[in-house]
Design a protein around this motif. Structure first.
Motif, mmCIF file in Angstrom:
data_model
loop_
_atom_site.group_PDB
_atom_site.id
_atom_site.type_symbol
_atom_site.label_atom_id
_atom_site.label_comp_id
_atom_site.label_asym_id
_atom_site.label_seq_id
_atom_site.Cartn_x
_atom_site.Cartn_y
_atom_site.Cartn_z
ATOM 1 N N GLY A 142 0.829 -1.084 -0.122
ATOM 2 C CA GLY A 142 0.011 0.036 0.176
ATOM 3 C C GLY A 142 0.875 1.380 0.042
ATOM 4 N N ARG A 143 1.914 1.224 0.628
ATOM 5 C CA ARG A 143 2.869 2.362 0.613
ATOM 6 C C ARG A 143 3.729 2.536 -0.539
ATOM 7 N N GLY A 144 3.459 1.437 -1.474
ATOM 8 C CA GLY A 144 4.532 1.423 -2.792
ATOM 9 C C GLY A 144 5.808 0.872 -2.481
ATOM 10 N N GLU A 145 6.144 0.498 -1.365
ATOM 11 C CA GLU A 145 7.496 -0.195 -1.140
ATOM 12 C C GLU A 145 7.915 -1.449 -1.819
ATOM 13 N N GLY A 146 6.938 -2.233 -2.260
ATOM 14 C CA GLY A 146 7.149 -3.638 -2.950
ATOM 15 C C GLY A 146 5.802 -4.059 -3.535
ATOM 16 N N ILE A 147 5.864 -5.330 -4.081
ATOM 17 C CA ILE A 147 4.729 -5.902 -4.786
ATOM 18 C C ILE A 147 4.918 -7.371 -4.154
ATOM 19 N N ALA A 148 3.750 -8.048 -4.049
ATOM 20 C CA ALA A 148 3.590 -9.295 -3.575
ATOM 21 C C ALA A 148 2.860 -10.180 -4.764
ATOM 22 N N ALA A 149 2.743 -11.455 -4.545
ATOM 23 C CA ALA A 149 1.866 -12.301 -5.296
ATOM 24 C C ALA A 149 1.780 -13.606 -4.479
ATOM 25 N N GLN A 150 0.377 -14.257 -4.587
ATOM 26 C CA GLN A 150 0.247 -15.580 -4.093
ATOM 27 C C GLN A 150 -0.275 -16.372 -5.324
ATOM 28 N N ALA A 151 -0.338 -17.570 -5.134
ATOM 29 C CA ALA A 151 -0.711 -18.401 -5.979
ATOM 30 C C ALA A 151 -1.346 -19.844 -5.384
ATOM 31 N N ALA A 152 -2.038 -20.319 -6.213
ATOM 32 C CA ALA A 152 -2.655 -21.665 -5.632
ATOM 33 C C ALA A 152 -2.754 -22.642 -7.097
ATOM 34 N N VAL A 153 -2.242 -24.019 -6.702
ATOM 35 C CA VAL A 153 -2.378 -24.686 -8.044
ATOM 36 C C VAL A 153 -2.967 -25.973 -7.608
ATOM 37 N N LEU A 154 -3.243 -26.751 -8.741
ATOM 38 C CA LEU A 154 -3.470 -28.066 -8.574
ATOM 39 C C LEU A 154 -3.130 -29.062 -9.352
ATOM 40 N N LEU A 155 -2.570 -30.107 -8.848
ATOM 41 C CA LEU A 155 -1.914 -31.184 -9.723
ATOM 42 C C LEU A 155 -2.540 -32.361 -9.463
ATOM 43 N N SER A 156 -2.428 -33.227 -10.717
ATOM 44 C CA SER A 156 -2.978 -34.421 -10.660
ATOM 45 C C SER A 156 -1.903 -35.557 -11.072
ATOM 46 N N PRO A 157 -2.180 -36.791 -11.176
ATOM 47 C CA PRO A 157 -1.175 -37.767 -11.400
ATOM 48 C C PRO A 157 -1.208 -37.777 -13.035
#
Length: 158
Positions: A142-157
């Motif tokens: 929010g202060r413009g000091e950095g950027i973040a990211a989140q991810a979720a994935v699904l794997l299958s056989p």
């Protein structure tokens, strides 16, 4: 058995670096600090994929102490993660991710990010989702000091 993974990454914004997110060079007066191209979104996705397969994290596979990875395109590393997963018998079902940044606005870049990620993972673009949000001025993003990211994935056989 299906496997779910989550990933998170954050990088400081600094002067004198290109801002690359999702493999897209974004016009902005600051870029993300890091050993590679510091692509926070791709790093979060890689950690989610490796975590789902219980194969460690990106620091283990691509350490910042190894000069080979200095300035490297994170999409190249994402392709290497894809190969590791395929060789271990996994198929990537889908990727859902979110960029957390007050500025710059990301919406216009998201289709290219999704395309880059889908291409690097050798999967249909309909299985890749990138979203963006702000923190309404709170915290380092929010202060413009950095950027973040989140991810979720699904794997299958495979």
């Amino acid at each position: 058995m299906n496997r779910i993974g989550i990933g998170y990454d954050a990088h400081r914004l600094i002067e004198g670096r290109a801002l690359i997110i999702g493999g897209v060079n974004i016009e902005y007066h600051k870029g993300l600090e890091g050993h590679s191209d510091a692509d926070v979104l791709v790093h979060a996705i890689m950690d989610a994929l490796l975590g789902a397969a219980a194969m460690g994290d990106i620091g283990e596979h691509f350490p910042d102490t190894n000069g080979t990875f200095a300035g490297i395109d994170s999409l190249v590393l994402l392709g290497e993660v894809r190969d590791k997963l395929y060789n271990a018998g996994y198929r990537i079902c889908n990727v859902d991710s979110i960029i957390i940044a007050e500025r710059p606005k990301m919406r216009v870049y998201i289709p290219r990010m999704e395309s880059n990620i889908a291409r690097s993972l050798d999967m249909d673009i309909s299985c890749v989702s990138v979203k963006a949000t702000t923190t309404e001025g709170m915290g380092f993003a929010g202060r413009g000091e950095g950027i973040a990211a989140q991810a979720a994935v699904l794997l299958s056989p495979a």
